[in-house]
Design an enzyme around this catalytic site. Structure first.
Site, mmCIF file in Angstrom:
data_model
loop_
_atom_site.group_PDB
_atom_site.id
_atom_site.type_symbol
_atom_site.label_atom_id
_atom_site.label_comp_id
_atom_site.label_asym_id
_atom_site.label_seq_id
_atom_site.Cartn_x
_atom_site.Cartn_y
_atom_site.Cartn_z
ATOM 1 N N GLU A 192 -5.404 -1.419 -0.865
ATOM 2 C CA GLU A 192 -5.860 -1.527 0.529
ATOM 3 C C GLU A 192 -7.209 -2.240 0.621
ATOM 4 O OE1 GLU A 192 -5.532 2.556 2.005
ATOM 5 O OE2 GLU A 192 -3.468 2.124 2.573
ATOM 6 N N ASP A 220 3.018 8.077 0.980
ATOM 7 C CA ASP A 220 1.664 8.404 1.427
ATOM 8 C C ASP A 220 1.639 9.689 2.255
ATOM 9 O OD1 ASP A 220 -1.001 8.235 1.930
ATOM 10 O OD2 ASP A 220 -0.889 6.603 3.366
ATOM 11 N N GLU A 225 -3.386 14.060 8.170
ATOM 12 C CA GLU A 225 -3.290 12.679 8.663
ATOM 13 C C GLU A 225 -1.927 12.396 9.300
ATOM 14 O OE1 GLU A 225 -3.930 9.707 5.629
ATOM 15 O OE2 GLU A 225 -3.379 8.068 6.968
#
Ligand code: GCV
Length: 702
Positions: A292, A366, A394
């Protein structure tokens, strides 16, 4: 009469606008309230032997727990490091010392006396917290005989907090680490944070985001890190730091950060020496590299092993370790995302130095509400692997959705890789027993913030708690841990405990159902990951878009990861390859993770896939209704302040669960062209409406 009527109406309206009840615990004390009921020291007196900071903490903790209350027993509770005299007196056996690790402890009663003993003061602290847990969860103390060692050695909280106090994926306010005021201002929160962690066996912390900031390694910031390390040390907690791989260039203008360049190697060796000068027990580095947008050895055509080993060499003289993350997916955009970490790391098996541990997220994508275990677990016999779990929510509704993650963590630990036949669980990979590794670790992405209750939702505290307890002992059940947490945090009233357990245990599954049932994943809206966005198809990389993961079309839904598709199944042991190859033998909860199936595919219960999918979405919402009604029933047993906070969060969760359900069902219906099954209410809004919603200020953005 008219005056009486006026008086009554005033009384009613006064009642209606009465100030809400904020009395009782507000959540700050976490599971360390010690006032859910009034317990007495389980002995007539306490004798903590020793004069270290840690033994002072032990005395202080007993005082907080019991005040001056002692039992009617005459005996003494002795807290003292192990010696021959104690071993003989309490009949501990000849080889008790050999059975204890440096963090282990024993608790043993003998008549009216009780002993907490260990080889170190930290062991005494863990033993003391264990006894406190036994008292406050109302376990019998008639004859106590406990010997415990942690099953995993490095049990670390990873904070994704930035130096400006923004917390990436944080939903409980600003970071608890006030870098501006450190090193002088040593806020009470740091001590309470350390106490809470020690009470559940967490022994490491990384205060800075893995999307790191090179400044943390400057002399000014290292003084601040040292101040924190000094605070947490007596609680058995070691400091680790996330580092930026390009620090030599960024901080000192070196022309490169190539790990094979001698000047770069020297830079890291000098930096390690500087850190250990300040923090002699520094734990080591945590690294996100070539992921990322983060720099890494790949920038110089070097491997992850080259990068990790360069750092490991710098830390080795001081016994420091490198946690090198395997969360990588950027190098080959053509390759389906779930395949990439395995393909990059398996060929490096055996190439890492012995003070490197590769940190792997529990699933291959993820931290989704449900994923299969990452195929890396079991595939690198010569490389120790740490598991990374996400405590912060998240992808699970942020801190307004009640999701007890003990069940998710347990599922991740208990998954059987079959790497060395049946029973080769992920837990055994992580605790080192499967491949005989001594370096073992587990990381949890923290959910803390400056909100009074630390985690934004009272029940989110249970996830921090569950992470610590499972990291210490992965054989504990999620149910047992929930029970412990409830009794120390909310109530010991048996009926209420049972009701709350009945809320917590299925709560994560409700979220799976109203967000991503049957193996669907990554359908959250872009960037912030708040709310549904299954229609999103315009982001820079294909694998950032939800459409990449559900692949719905007129024929069906799901991503084909069999040999006919991306062949991700080939990364698993033959046992799983066989099962994942066919939809009939794939566990139902992972069906659409591995298969693209027609809308009319017949499910095991005879329903079509479409009908079953829709029913799941509705079932998830019904689960929230069930939690709301149970929470109302336990009201009399919960402090008003805690009750109110959870009550309001459940109202938000209910709105958002319906939003998820309705937006998802309406969107998938544009492909399936089938009706919502009979008996289910129609969605409340239109698809256009749901697609028009934007949230520029959703918290915790990356
Ligand atoms: C810290 C996901 C999250 C990012 C996070 C990343 C990681 O992509 O959305 O916020 O970055 O995982 O684990 O490195």
């Amino acid at each position: 009469m008219r005056i009486l009527a006026l008086f009554l109406s005033l009384a009613v309206s006064v009642a209606a606008v009465a100030v809400p009840d904020f009395s009782g615990e507000d959540g700050y004390k976490l599971w360390q309230r010690y006032d859910v009921f009034n317990a007495a020291l389980p002995a007539g007196s306490l004798n903590v032997v020793g004069d270290s900071d840690t033994t002072h903490i032990i005395r202080d903790e007993f005082r907080r727990a019991f005040g001056n209350r002692v039992s009617e027993k005459q005996g003494t509770l002795i807290v003292q490091q192990l010696n021959n005299e104690l071993a003989a007196r309490f009949k501990l056996g000849d080889n008790v010392s050999a059975q204890l690790s440096d963090e282990g402890f024993i608790i043993k009663s003998l008549g009216d006396d009780m002993l907490i003993s260990a080889k170190t003061d930290i062991g005494l602290l863990y033993g003391s917290y264990h006894l406190l847990r036994m008292v406050f969860t109302q376990q019998s103390l008639d004859t106590v005989n406990v010997l415990q060692n942690p099953k995993i050695k490095r049990r670390v909280l990873n904070h994704w907090d930035d130096l400006d106090r923004h917390t990436e994926r944080g939903y409980a306010g600003e970071s608890i680490f006030d870098w501006h005021r450190l090193p002088v201002d040593k806020d009470q929160r740091y001590y309470d944070y350390a106490r809470a962690n020690a009470s559940i066996g967490i022994n490491g912390m990384v205060p800075l985001n893995v999307n790191a900031n090179a400044l943390i390694l400057t002399p000014m910031y290292l003084q601040k890190v040292k101040a924190l390390a000094d605070i947490v040390r007596p609680y058995g907690i070691k400091m680790y730091l996330s580092i930026k791989f390009s620090s030599p260039q960024q901080l000192d203008g070196l022309p490169t950060s190539d790990p094979l360049d001698p000047a770069v190697q020297q830079w890291w060796q000098a930096k390690a020496a500087e850190i250990y000068q300040l923090i002699p027990d520094f734990g080591g580095f945590l690294v996100k590299a070539n992921s990322e947008g983060q720099p890494g050895p790949g920038d110089y055509d070097r491997t992850h092993a080259d990068g990790a080993n360069m750092l490991a060499k710098a830390l080795k003289p001081y016994k420091g370790v490198v946690f090198w993350r395997a969360f990588v997916y950027a190098n080959d955009a053509e390759k389906e995302r779930s395949l990439q970490a395995f393909d990059e790391f398996v060929p490096l098996d055996g190439e890492f130095m012995d003070n490197v541990i590769v940190q792997v997220k529990n699933g291959p994508i993820d931290f989704q509400p449900r994923e299969p275990f990452s195929p890396l677990f079991g595939a690198t016999p010569n490389t120790p692997l740490a598991m990374e779990l996400q405590i912060t929510q998240e992808y699970l509704g942020f801190s307004t959705h009640l999701a007890y993650l003990g069940t998710l963590f347990e599922e991740a630990m208990d998954a059987d890789t079959h790497a060395k036949g049946p029973g080769s669980t992920v837990a055994k990979v992580v605790d080192g027993s499967l491949f005989n590794h001594q370096l073992t670790g587990i990381a949890g992405v923290a959910n803390t913030g400056m909100q009074r209750n630390w985690t934004g939702h009272i029940f989110a505290q249970s996830n921090w708690y569950a992470f610590g307890r499972l990291a210490w002992d992965h054989t504990l059940s999620a149910e047992h841990i929930a029970n412990e947490w409830i009794k120390q945090t909310l109530t010991v009233e048996p009926d209420a405990v049972a009701q709350i357990e009945a809320m917590m245990m299925p709560s994560r599954e409700y979220i799976v159902e109203y967000m991503t049932p049957l193996g669907l994943h990554h359908l959250m809206d872009s960037g912030h990951h708040y709310g549904p966005g299954p229609w999103v198809d315009n982001l820079g990389r294909a694998d950032w878009n939800p459409v990449y993961y559900h692949r719905a079309d007129k024929q069906g839904i799901g991503i084909d990861r069999t040999a006919a598709g991306t062949n991700a199944v080939s990364q698993y042991a033959p046992y799983w390859q066989e099962r994942f190859a066919q939809p009939q033998s794939t566990p139902k909860e992972l069906l659409l993770w591995f298969h693209h199936l027609p809308w009319d595919y017949t499910m095991p219960n005879g329903e079509t896939l479409w009908n079953e999918l829709v029913r799941y979405y509705y079932r998830g919402v019904e689960g929230v209704t069930d939690m709301q009604s149970r929470w109302q029933q336990v009201k009399p047993y919960i402090d008003a302040n805690q009750f109110r906070q959870v009550d309001m969060a459940l109202q938000i969760q209910m709105q958002e669960a319906k939003w998820w359900r309705d937006a998802s069902v309406l969107y998938f219906q544009t492909f399936s062209e089938r009706p919502i099954p009979d008996g289910l209410p129609k969605p409340e809004g239109s698809l256009d409406y749901y697609q028009s919603l934007t949230f520029p200020y959703a918290p915790g953005q990356g």
